[in-house]
Design a protein around this motif. Sequence first.
Motif, short mmCIF file in Angstrom:
data_model
loop_
_atom_site.label_atom_id
_atom_site.label_comp_id
_atom_site.label_asym_id
_atom_site.label_seq_id
_atom_site.Cartn_x
_atom_site.Cartn_y
_atom_site.Cartn_z
N VAL A 54 16.67 -13.46 -11.32
CA VAL A 54 16.25 -14.78 -10.85
C VAL A 54 15.50 -15.51 -11.96
O VAL A 54 15.80 -16.67 -12.29
CB VAL A 54 15.36 -14.65 -9.59
CG1 VAL A 54 14.84 -16.03 -9.18
CG2 VAL A 54 16.15 -14.03 -8.45
N ARG A 57 17.27 -17.15 -14.98
CA ARG A 57 17.91 -18.47 -14.84
C ARG A 57 16.92 -19.61 -15.00
O ARG A 57 17.32 -20.77 -15.06
CB ARG A 57 18.59 -18.57 -13.47
CG ARG A 57 19.73 -17.57 -13.28
CD ARG A 57 20.58 -17.94 -12.07
NE ARG A 57 19.82 -17.81 -10.82
CZ ARG A 57 19.79 -16.73 -10.08
NH1 ARG A 57 20.45 -15.65 -10.46
NH2 ARG A 57 19.10 -16.69 -8.95
N TRP A 58 15.64 -19.31 -15.04
CA TRP A 58 14.63 -20.36 -15.15
C TRP A 58 14.53 -20.84 -16.59
O TRP A 58 14.83 -20.10 -17.52
CB TRP A 58 13.28 -19.86 -14.66
CG TRP A 58 13.27 -19.50 -13.19
CD1 TRP A 58 14.30 -19.61 -12.32
CD2 TRP A 58 12.17 -18.97 -12.45
NE1 TRP A 58 13.92 -19.18 -11.07
CE2 TRP A 58 12.61 -18.78 -11.13
CE3 TRP A 58 10.86 -18.62 -12.78
CZ2 TRP A 58 11.78 -18.27 -10.13
CZ3 TRP A 58 10.02 -18.12 -11.78
CH2 TRP A 58 10.49 -17.95 -10.47
N PRO A 59 14.07 -22.09 -16.79
CA PRO A 59 14.01 -22.62 -18.16
C PRO A 59 12.93 -21.94 -18.99
O PRO A 59 11.99 -21.34 -18.45
CB PRO A 59 13.68 -24.10 -17.94
CG PRO A 59 13.00 -24.15 -16.61
CD PRO A 59 13.65 -23.08 -15.78
N TYR A 296 5.10 -23.69 -16.34
CA TYR A 296 6.40 -24.31 -16.53
C TYR A 296 6.25 -25.83 -16.53
O TYR A 296 5.27 -26.37 -15.98
CB TYR A 296 7.35 -23.91 -15.40
CG TYR A 296 7.87 -22.49 -15.51
CD1 TYR A 296 9.04 -22.22 -16.22
CD2 TYR A 296 7.21 -21.42 -14.91
CE1 TYR A 296 9.54 -20.92 -16.32
CE2 TYR A 296 7.69 -20.12 -15.00
CZ TYR A 296 8.86 -19.88 -15.71
OH TYR A 296 9.33 -18.59 -15.81
N ALA A 300 10.75 -28.20 -13.88
CA ALA A 300 11.36 -26.90 -13.59
C ALA A 300 11.11 -26.45 -12.16
O ALA A 300 11.76 -25.53 -11.67
CB ALA A 300 10.83 -25.84 -14.55
N ARG A 302 11.28 -25.86 -8.41
CA ARG A 302 12.39 -25.94 -7.46
C ARG A 302 12.00 -25.24 -6.17
O ARG A 302 11.12 -24.38 -6.14
CB ARG A 302 13.64 -25.27 -8.04
CG ARG A 302 14.17 -25.91 -9.33
CD ARG A 302 15.01 -27.12 -9.03
NE ARG A 302 16.21 -26.75 -8.28
CZ ARG A 302 17.35 -26.38 -8.86
NH1 ARG A 302 17.45 -26.34 -10.17
NH2 ARG A 302 18.40 -26.06 -8.13
N ASP A 304 14.37 -23.61 -4.54
CA ASP A 304 15.31 -22.50 -4.44
C ASP A 304 15.07 -21.57 -5.61
O ASP A 304 14.07 -21.67 -6.31
CB ASP A 304 16.76 -23.01 -4.42
CG ASP A 304 17.08 -23.90 -5.61
OD1 ASP A 304 16.34 -23.83 -6.62
OD2 ASP A 304 18.07 -24.65 -5.55
N ASP A 305 15.99 -20.67 -5.87
CA ASP A 305 15.81 -19.70 -6.95
C ASP A 305 16.10 -20.29 -8.32
O ASP A 305 16.03 -19.57 -9.32
CB ASP A 305 16.74 -18.49 -6.72
CG ASP A 305 16.23 -17.61 -5.58
OD1 ASP A 305 15.05 -17.76 -5.21
OD2 ASP A 305 17.01 -16.77 -5.09
N GLY A 306 16.38 -21.58 -8.39
CA GLY A 306 16.66 -22.20 -9.68
C GLY A 306 15.44 -22.46 -10.51
O GLY A 306 15.54 -22.88 -11.66
N GLY A 307 14.24 -22.23 -9.95
CA GLY A 307 13.00 -22.46 -10.68
C GLY A 307 11.82 -21.98 -9.87
O GLY A 307 11.96 -21.60 -8.70
#
Length: 368
Positions: A54, A57-59, A296, A300, A302, A304-307
Amino acid sequence: MTVKRIVWAFSALFVLGACTLPRGAALQSEILAEAGGETPDIAVYPVTRDLLPVVARWPATGNSASHGWLGHQPAAAEIRIKPFDRIDLVVWDSEDNSLLTAPQAKLVDITGLRVTERGQIFVPYIGYLRVADRTPDAARQLVEREMAAIVPSAQVQLTVTPGTRGSVSLVGGGATPGSYPLPEGNFTVLGLISQGGGPAGNLRNPQVRLIRGGNTYVASLDSLLKSPAQDTVLRGGDKVALMEDERYFRALGASGAEQLVYFEKDEISALDALSLIGGLQDARANPKGILVMREYPPTAVRLDDGGPDNARTVFTIDLTTSDGIFSAGRFPIQTGDTVMVTEALLPAAQSFAQLVGTTFSVTNRVSN
């Protein structure tokens, strides 16, 4: 009776005192308390096997965001003449009454012909010839062909000295920086660094900066050595510099060191970081309370799991479980992170108990 009251008073304050005695690090509960409110100021994530893909995938944070790098793209086998190159001609003429050579001479040197911005050179008795974007041999044939009209037996030798657009520069970090002409064939970044004597001094995890046009590309020297596909072919005008890796993380709390720690290699895991700072202090550290604190960018965040759920994020590591240890070995530290080893509650409580014992002993002697 007075002594008993004092003991009871100290006992009532025991837990509070254990938390408020002077110490070198915070307790985990103190730092994570801000996550429990209605509007949490931090997001907390335990570092586990499930979290690793997970977070991947984060920046990236800090200045670790990659500038990108150019892969190996084969260039033409021969160099091409460019504007501002310089050309030297040697013309051989066997005729007795030559327009070019002096009596008894069989050759003439025509040196220092500068290729104009339009890609032309001026040759006596011929005029302007366009040689830009030709190989040296193709340009030689062109000059020889045009010269045949006035000197039928002429044979021509042509030498090219690359100008600024036909050379590359090692601008810093090398043992012998300077401008280097592009040889024929695929001249790469590693080839330039080698010609420049390799990295100067003892650079920490040398980073290669390639400046081409208005863009800057960055990769570590180690990654280029390990992957030939990343060894970029240079073009005229490219500039290359070797610099130290400027990434770092902070070490705080009950660890072996409290300081800025610079990256010695491309990737450092949380377990690597703990080793670099001398591990945990046996008498003080909480092995269940290793925190990696990271901020962050707001973009960034989010749901959901995108951040992360919050820009201010705390990752917790438990070194008393196998999953915690293995996951810490794969959890990447990013530049600007703070690695905090929190204080264990027991040492603080022991210190407080020692204080109670000392006070009781003094009080008892006074009573007697």
